[in-house]
Write an enzyme that holds these catalytic residues in place. Sequence first.
Site, PDB file in Angstrom:
ATOM      1  CE  LYS A 196      -3.625   2.412   2.523  1.00 53.97           C
ATOM      2  NZ  LYS A 196      -4.646   2.321   3.576  1.00 53.97           N
ATOM      3  NE  ARG A 206      -5.990  10.304   3.697  1.00 53.78           N
ATOM      4  CZ  ARG A 206      -4.705  10.491   3.393  1.00 53.78           C
ATOM      5  NH1 ARG A 206      -4.202  11.709   3.343  1.00 53.78           N
ATOM      6  NH2 ARG A 206      -3.912   9.462   3.165  1.00 53.78           N
ATOM      7  CE  LYS A 248      -6.080   1.859  -0.544  1.00 58.21           C
ATOM      8  NZ  LYS A 248      -6.628   1.853   0.781  1.00 58.21           N
ATOM      9  CB  SER A 274     -11.041   7.794  -3.369  1.00 58.41           C
ATOM     10  OG  SER A 274      -9.786   8.190  -2.829  1.00 58.41           O
ATOM     11  CE1 TYR A 313     -14.878   3.623  -2.583  1.00 63.46           C
ATOM     12  CE2 TYR A 313     -13.019   3.936  -4.082  1.00 63.46           C
ATOM     13  CZ  TYR A 313     -13.520   3.840  -2.798  1.00 63.46           C
ATOM     14  OH  TYR A 313     -12.672   3.939  -1.730  1.00 63.46           O
TER      15      TYR A 313
HETATM   16  C1  PBG Z   1      -7.156   3.214   5.517  1.00 63.26           C
HETATM   17  C2  PBG Z   1      -7.597   3.242   4.103  1.00 63.26           C
HETATM   18  C3  PBG Z   1      -7.473   4.301   3.192  1.00 63.26           C
HETATM   19  C4  PBG Z   1      -8.042   3.860   1.998  1.00 63.26           C
HETATM   20  C5  PBG Z   1      -8.504   2.576   2.210  1.00 63.26           C
HETATM   21  N1  PBG Z   1      -8.185   2.201   3.513  1.00 63.26           N
HETATM   22  C6  PBG Z   1      -6.969   5.670   3.409  1.00 63.26           C
HETATM   23  C7  PBG Z   1      -5.512   5.940   3.526  1.00 63.26           C
HETATM   24  O1  PBG Z   1      -4.687   5.038   3.534  1.00 63.26           O
HETATM   25  O2  PBG Z   1      -5.189   7.116   3.636  1.00 63.26           O
HETATM   26  C8  PBG Z   1      -8.126   4.651   0.743  1.00 63.26           C
HETATM   27  C9  PBG Z   1      -9.086   4.133  -0.277  1.00 63.26           C
HETATM   28  C10 PBG Z   1      -9.363   5.081  -1.388  1.00 63.26           C
HETATM   29  O3  PBG Z   1      -8.684   6.114  -1.549  1.00 63.26           O
HETATM   30  O4  PBG Z   1     -10.277   4.787  -2.158  1.00 63.26           O
HETATM   31  N2  PBG Z   1      -8.255   2.942   6.384  1.00 63.26           N
END
Ligand code: PBG
Length: 326
Positions: A196, A206, A248, A274, A313
């Site tokens: 990640k 966010r 990711k 996202s 999504y």
């Molecule tokens: C952490 C988490 C995040 C996302 C999924 N799990 C946020 C981050 O790491 O800042 C992001 C998913 C997305 O952007 O669609 N709980």
Amino acid sequence: MLPTHRPRRLRQSAPVRRLMRESHIVPSQLVLPLFVREGIAEAQPIGSMPGQSQHTIDSLRRTAAEAAEAGVGGVMLFGIPEVRDAVGSAADDPEGILNVATTAVQEEVGDALVVQTDLCLDEFTDHGHCGVLTPSGAVDNDATNERYAAMGLAQARAGSQLLGLSGMMDGQVQVVREALDAEGFHDTIILAYSAKYAGAFYGPFREAVDSQLKGDRRTYQMDPPNGREGVREALLDVEEGADIVMVKPGLPYLDVLAEVKQAVDVPVWAYQVSGEYAMVEAAAANGWIDRRATIMDSLTAFARAGADAVLTYWATEAAAWLREEL
Ligand code: PBG
């Protein structure tokens, strides 16, 4: 001189192209991320993610039922609590929003698809980090793992079948696996967000979870230039007992996905995050790209790179299109 080789022969018509296709994606490979928010009377649209909402328990149930109806393989739940604190107490509270919602969704669609939960503290802490902090403000790896173990147990007890460990703490898979096994949750599946990457693509998320974060996650999420390190993280997670590993964000990291796929013998998933969603929606809203075709191109890219499933999504909508095309 005539060409000896004519690859165009296999592209000459729609039926020929259909028969020659190397990669396929089916609805059961799609997982829909969903947000549930405590203390709201109606679903709230998320401005930066047109078409997505923060749900009430009721609208969450309905949206999960639509996904199941479309043949989607799973839903991944994220919770937004009303009250946050330094250690994210609502995360492992059986009455916490995510745990209550999990039971509701499990009851609604648990027979039709795999109900999954995000296992991370960022939505639950008042500082917005994925873990608990030391007195000097650093994210405390091992103390965080203890919180993850408690959160994992709460989620398993609430009925989650698959825990998505997205916090990027070292050793988190091992600690959560041991906690689950000690309580008899041998069948609870662990999805490790192994590779990640930190970076800009989570921006709209966010807003979606009303993130309290100031600063960034670069001491725990990975540095974007590092591909081999992504493979290393995946191998470590498999060794610790991960059932599935994930890369990711999605499209910008397909090189890492392809490498991880070669290196491990467990399923490899991708998360189309996202920012990827928002970019396509914004361009489509301006009439600059063909929305449906672009979404399908992007899902095909995941299949081609070797993803066994994709969090997106667009899961429900894409599942309906895929069924039309059969
Ligand atoms: C952490 C988490 C995040 C996302 C999924 N799990 C946020 C981050 O790491 O800042 C992001 C998913 C997305 O952007 O669609 N709980």
